[in-house]
Design a protein around this motif. Structure first.
Motif, PDB file in Angstrom:
ATOM      1  N   THR A 336       0.836  -1.197   0.000  1.00  0.00           N
ATOM      2  CA  THR A 336       0.000   0.000   0.000  1.00  0.00           C
ATOM      3  C   THR A 336       0.875   1.253   0.000  1.00  0.00           C
ATOM      4  O   THR A 336       1.922   1.304   0.669  1.00  0.00           O
ATOM      5  CB  THR A 336      -0.926   0.007   1.229  1.00  0.00           C
ATOM      6  N   LEU A 337       0.446   2.250  -0.711  1.00  0.00           N
ATOM      7  CA  LEU A 337       1.189   3.509  -0.799  1.00  0.00           C
ATOM      8  C   LEU A 337       1.292   4.195   0.562  1.00  0.00           C
ATOM      9  O   LEU A 337       0.307   4.276   1.305  1.00  0.00           O
ATOM     10  CB  LEU A 337       0.478   4.439  -1.791  1.00  0.00           C
ATOM     11  N   LYS A 338       2.487   4.681   0.870  1.00  0.00           N
ATOM     12  CA  LYS A 338       2.685   5.478   2.073  1.00  0.00           C
ATOM     13  C   LYS A 338       2.939   6.941   1.736  1.00  0.00           C
ATOM     14  O   LYS A 338       2.397   7.854   2.389  1.00  0.00           O
ATOM     15  CB  LYS A 338       3.865   4.938   2.895  1.00  0.00           C
ATOM     16  N   ALA A 339       3.759   7.212   0.709  1.00  0.00           N
ATOM     17  CA  ALA A 339       4.085   8.600   0.363  1.00  0.00           C
ATOM     18  C   ALA A 339       4.590   8.661  -1.071  1.00  0.00           C
ATOM     19  O   ALA A 339       5.089   7.665  -1.618  1.00  0.00           O
ATOM     20  CB  ALA A 339       5.145   9.167   1.312  1.00  0.00           C
ATOM     21  N   THR A 340       4.453   9.830  -1.673  1.00  0.00           N
ATOM     22  CA  THR A 340       5.059  10.087  -2.981  1.00  0.00           C
ATOM     23  C   THR A 340       5.759  11.441  -2.949  1.00  0.00           C
ATOM     24  O   THR A 340       5.372  12.348  -2.194  1.00  0.00           O
ATOM     25  CB  THR A 340       4.031  10.070  -4.139  1.00  0.00           C
ATOM     26  N   HIS A 341       6.802  11.553  -3.775  1.00  0.00           N
ATOM     27  CA  HIS A 341       7.573  12.789  -3.914  1.00  0.00           C
ATOM     28  C   HIS A 341       7.606  13.183  -5.386  1.00  0.00           C
ATOM     29  O   HIS A 341       7.592  12.319  -6.273  1.00  0.00           O
ATOM     30  CB  HIS A 341       9.008  12.596  -3.415  1.00  0.00           C
ATOM     31  N   TYR A 342       7.708  14.487  -5.629  1.00  0.00           N
ATOM     32  CA  TYR A 342       7.732  15.005  -6.996  1.00  0.00           C
ATOM     33  C   TYR A 342       8.582  16.265  -7.000  1.00  0.00           C
ATOM     34  O   TYR A 342       8.408  17.156  -6.156  1.00  0.00           O
ATOM     35  CB  TYR A 342       6.308  15.329  -7.423  1.00  0.00           C
ATOM     36  N   ALA A 343       9.507  16.359  -7.930  1.00  0.00           N
ATOM     37  CA  ALA A 343      10.321  17.568  -8.080  1.00  0.00           C
ATOM     38  C   ALA A 343      10.565  17.800  -9.560  1.00  0.00           C
ATOM     39  O   ALA A 343      10.666  16.843 -10.340  1.00  0.00           O
ATOM     40  CB  ALA A 343      11.652  17.432  -7.340  1.00  0.00           C
ATOM     41  N   SER A 344      10.647  19.065  -9.951  1.00  0.00           N
ATOM     42  CA  SER A 344      10.890  19.359 -11.370  1.00  0.00           C
ATOM     43  C   SER A 344      11.586  20.703 -11.527  1.00  0.00           C
ATOM     44  O   SER A 344      11.493  21.586 -10.666  1.00  0.00           O
ATOM     45  CB  SER A 344       9.572  19.366 -12.159  1.00  0.00           C
ATOM     46  N   PHE A 345      12.278  20.808 -12.659  1.00  0.00           N
ATOM     47  CA  PHE A 345      12.915  22.064 -13.051  1.00  0.00           C
ATOM     48  C   PHE A 345      12.805  22.186 -14.561  1.00  0.00           C
ATOM     49  O   PHE A 345      13.013  21.208 -15.291  1.00  0.00           O
ATOM     50  CB  PHE A 345      14.391  22.107 -12.638  1.00  0.00           C
TER      51      PHE A 345
END
Length: 387
Positions: A336-345
């Motif tokens: 089961t999903l606990k966390a997600t991260h997203y970064a962009s430039f």
């Protein structure tokens, strides 16, 4: 035979400012008026966007950065995708104001996200009459005026971003303040055992307050609240309702002629339906086989982005998003999903006020309940033409 003149779009001295993601998603870009009959003016608008994408790790969504679909554990098998699915078109009809001067507008908008081959898909279909909005539009729980200037379709993983069929009332309080309320389409996004069923009985209810400020009121702070009834029938055939609730603090702060800070901080329980990254994956609530009612899942969804224009024709955007589900007390699977991260430039070059190209680098990560994880690095090049 009648010939209609065709005029080219006119350039301005503010190339990039009129072509940001915020201008596009907020419906602020103008189109072409091609008929005016019986008091109805019809406008056609849209854009073509071509995306050239390469993922360095395996992910389930090859056309947009969706961290919840990243393979866990990570698999070092990349993928290349060329797509025009972000392209869209819209028809906007403007009616003559009624006897009390209330404006009338209707919008029908499509994109090409309906299939891998680019089939049309309905985005918006709504009517605005004065202070009232009827139909499918951005949820009143989200802030539709603080889009970071990104090229990726999905945007920050933690974005409260969804379209809802709704009935909305908006009341200006002053030249800088407004209040809005809406009732929106019912339905919960839950994980339930066999023999249970999802129901749609009570609509969602939202309220929002926005304060504009700064030079030409270009900045704003917005606070919205959500009451989300989750209706279902359990194995005993008892129909029950669990009320999810959340708040969303967001804004767009202009800190100079060329700089904007945009943010969102949302928290609550049972509102995953409104999440850009995990909507449709059953995270509003959970019930095990022996349960008689669902238990809501708490969620934190926050992001921060910075837009900067180096010149009128060159801009960059950088930011980070974080989404966290609180599931330790639930008997959910380890995967089961606990966390997600997203970064962009990205860096974008605006040739004119209707044509731009951009290069964007993105990073996504998925973490599961058992502390396993997978990540992906993506490179994207996009070309965009507005009409």
């Amino acid at each position: 035979m009648i010939y209609l003149p065709a005029l080219a779009q006119k350039d301005t001295s503010e190339n990039g400012k009129g072509l940001t993601r915020n201008m596009i998603e907020g419906g602020k870009m103008q189109g072409f008026l091609f008929t005016d009959v019986k008091g109805i003016r019809l406008q056609f608008s849209g854009y073509v966007q071509a995306d050239f994408i390469h993922d360095f790790m395996e992910t389930g969504n090859i056309h947009a950065m969706q961290p919840s679909t990243i393979t866990v554990p990570g698999v070092g098998e990349g993928n290349t995708a060329f797509t025009v699915r972000q392209s869209r078109f819209a028809f906007t009809a403007f009616g003559v104001p009624d006897a009390k001067g209330r404006a009338l507008k209707a919008v029908l908008e499509f994109d090409l996200w309906g299939s891998l081959s680019g089939a049309p898909r309905l985005r918006h279909a709504y009517i605005q009459h004065g202070k009232w909005t009827f139909g499918q539009y951005w949820s009143n729980f989200m802030d539709d005026d603080n889009w970071p200037n990104i090229m990726d379709y999905w945007g920050p993983n933690s974005y409260v971003w969804t379209r809802q069929v709704q009935l909305r009332f908006t009341q200006p309080i002053s030249n800088t303040m407004k209040f809005s309320m809406s009732v929106e389409q019912p339905g919960g996004d839950i994980s339930i055992p066999n023999g249970w069923s999802n129901k749609t009985i009570y609509p969602d209810v939202t309220a929002a307050f926005q304060k504009n400020f700064g030079r030409k009121n270009e900045s704003h702070i917005r606070l919205s609240g959500l009451m989300h009834p989750i209706d279902y029938k359990n194995s005993d055939k008892d129909t029950k309702t669990s009320i999810g609730s959340a708040f969303n603090l967001s804004g767009n702060i202009n800190i100079g002629n060329n700089d904007d800070v945009k943010f969102q901080f949302a928290y609550g329980s049972g509102y995953a339906k409104y999440s850009e990254d995990i909507s449709g994956q059953g995270y509003d609530g959970f019930a095990a086989a022996n349960d008689k009612k669902i238990r809501q899942i708490n969620m934190l969804a926050t992001w921060l982005y910075f837009d900067h224009f180096w010149t009128k024709s060159l801009g960059s955007t950088i930011g980070y998003g974080y989404l966290k589900l609180n599931t330790p007390d639930l008997t959910m699977p380890d995967a089961t999903l606990k966390a997600t991260h997203y970064a962009s430039f990205n860096t974008t070059y605006y040739f004119t006020t209707f044509f731009k190209i951009a290069g964007e680098v993105l990073y996504g990560k998925r973490e599961n309940r058992d502390n396993t994880s997978g990540d992906d690095v993506r490179a994207q090049f996009s070309a965009f033409f507005k009409f």
